[in-house]
Design a protein around this motif. Sequence first.
Motif, mmCIF file in Angstrom:
data_model
loop_
_atom_site.group_PDB
_atom_site.id
_atom_site.type_symbol
_atom_site.label_atom_id
_atom_site.label_comp_id
_atom_site.label_asym_id
_atom_site.label_seq_id
_atom_site.Cartn_x
_atom_site.Cartn_y
_atom_site.Cartn_z
ATOM 1 N N LYS A 32 -28.637 7.699 -2.514
ATOM 2 C CA LYS A 32 -29.312 7.571 -3.536
ATOM 3 C C LYS A 32 -28.716 6.370 -4.716
ATOM 4 O O LYS A 32 -29.104 5.784 -5.193
ATOM 5 N N TRP A 33 -27.462 7.392 -4.742
ATOM 6 C CA TRP A 33 -26.451 6.607 -5.734
ATOM 7 C C TRP A 33 -25.205 6.718 -4.928
ATOM 8 O O TRP A 33 -24.763 7.178 -3.890
ATOM 9 N N PRO A 34 -24.116 5.719 -5.746
ATOM 10 C CA PRO A 34 -22.994 5.732 -5.396
ATOM 11 C C PRO A 34 -22.047 6.839 -5.569
ATOM 12 O O PRO A 34 -20.583 6.882 -4.891
ATOM 13 N N GLN A 71 -34.151 -4.561 -12.878
ATOM 14 C CA GLN A 71 -32.698 -4.605 -12.157
ATOM 15 C C GLN A 71 -31.521 -4.504 -13.373
ATOM 16 O O GLN A 71 -31.693 -5.270 -14.291
ATOM 17 N N GLN A 72 -30.448 -3.794 -12.890
ATOM 18 C CA GLN A 72 -29.406 -3.776 -13.471
ATOM 19 C C GLN A 72 -28.399 -4.285 -12.906
ATOM 20 O O GLN A 72 -28.196 -5.553 -12.741
ATOM 21 N N LEU A 73 -27.682 -3.584 -11.773
ATOM 22 C CA LEU A 73 -26.968 -4.042 -10.631
ATOM 23 C C LEU A 73 -28.096 -3.913 -9.595
ATOM 24 O O LEU A 73 -28.543 -4.825 -8.821
ATOM 25 N N GLY A 74 -28.244 -2.873 -9.056
ATOM 26 C CA GLY A 74 -29.491 -2.320 -8.446
ATOM 27 C C GLY A 74 -30.659 -2.139 -9.354
ATOM 28 O O GLY A 74 -30.744 -2.734 -10.397
ATOM 29 N N PHE A 75 -31.728 -1.335 -8.712
ATOM 30 C CA PHE A 75 -32.960 -1.588 -9.334
ATOM 31 C C PHE A 75 -33.247 -0.025 -9.573
ATOM 32 O O PHE A 75 -32.738 1.012 -8.980
ATOM 33 N N GLU A 89 -29.480 -11.249 -6.203
ATOM 34 C CA GLU A 89 -29.390 -10.725 -5.040
ATOM 35 C C GLU A 89 -27.851 -10.116 -4.818
ATOM 36 O O GLU A 89 -27.554 -8.932 -4.170
ATOM 37 N N LYS A 90 -26.888 -10.904 -5.439
ATOM 38 C CA LYS A 90 -25.602 -10.540 -5.248
ATOM 39 C C LYS A 90 -25.162 -9.003 -5.739
ATOM 40 O O LYS A 90 -24.599 -8.102 -5.237
ATOM 41 N N HIS A 91 -25.971 -8.828 -7.001
ATOM 42 C CA HIS A 91 -25.716 -7.501 -7.710
ATOM 43 C C HIS A 91 -26.266 -6.509 -6.790
ATOM 44 O O HIS A 91 -25.990 -5.358 -6.766
ATOM 45 N N SER A 92 -27.718 -6.671 -6.485
ATOM 46 C CA SER A 92 -28.426 -5.940 -5.729
ATOM 47 C C SER A 92 -27.647 -5.567 -4.424
ATOM 48 O O SER A 92 -27.482 -4.020 -4.119
ATOM 49 N N ARG A 93 -27.085 -6.458 -3.629
ATOM 50 C CA ARG A 93 -26.650 -6.007 -2.517
ATOM 51 C C ARG A 93 -25.383 -5.110 -2.777
ATOM 52 O O ARG A 93 -25.071 -4.246 -2.022
ATOM 53 N N ASN A 94 -24.427 -5.401 -3.866
ATOM 54 C CA ASN A 94 -23.338 -5.044 -3.859
ATOM 55 C C ASN A 94 -23.589 -3.445 -4.351
ATOM 56 O O ASN A 94 -22.837 -2.545 -4.099
ATOM 57 N N ASP A 119 -31.175 3.074 -8.215
ATOM 58 C CA ASP A 119 -31.322 3.981 -6.965
ATOM 59 C C ASP A 119 -31.636 3.100 -5.649
ATOM 60 O O ASP A 119 -32.465 2.112 -5.994
ATOM 61 N N THR A 120 -31.066 3.311 -4.632
ATOM 62 C CA THR A 120 -31.257 2.340 -3.585
ATOM 63 C C THR A 120 -32.721 2.121 -3.122
ATOM 64 O O THR A 120 -32.895 1.115 -2.664
ATOM 65 N N CYS A 121 -33.485 2.972 -2.980
ATOM 66 C CA CYS A 121 -34.744 2.882 -2.573
ATOM 67 C C CYS A 121 -35.424 1.737 -3.120
ATOM 68 O O CYS A 121 -36.503 1.162 -2.750
ATOM 69 N N TYR A 122 -35.270 1.742 -4.806
ATOM 70 C CA TYR A 122 -36.066 0.718 -5.450
ATOM 71 C C TYR A 122 -35.559 -0.912 -5.026
ATOM 72 O O TYR A 122 -36.325 -1.595 -5.288
#
Length: 120
Positions: A63-65, A9-13, A44-49, A22-25
């Motif tokens: 996949k990415w923003p 985990q960074q922001l997402g995974f 969770e907040k970072h992952s959701r954002n 990458d969102t799928c992770y």
Amino acid sequence: LLQWLIYRQQLGFNGRPNKLQDTCYSFWVGASIRLLGHYDLVMEKHSRNFTISCQKNTGGFAKWPDAGQSADPLHTYFSLCGLSFMDEPGIKLVHPGVGFSVAAHDRLLQIHQNFQPMTI
């Protein structure tokens, strides 16, 4: 294993060290952490954002923003699965072991228990 997963985990995974998020992770890594019983360690907040930042105005998740990325079915599905782990309103909880709703999982178990094979 848990430490390796948490370090994804960074922001997402991401799926491997030194790779982009990458969102799928949010599903692949998130489900593994849930199965190990330590989802409380996820930010969770970072992952959701991160996941929400990949949602497209035309629908779905990329996949990415990156503005040049289009939504696709795989990343949309696994983004929704990942959001379910965070109790996102309107999304049923996904069973981390099978990748579909807990309700569907429980129904299939019930059908299986009541199944009577046909005799010929």
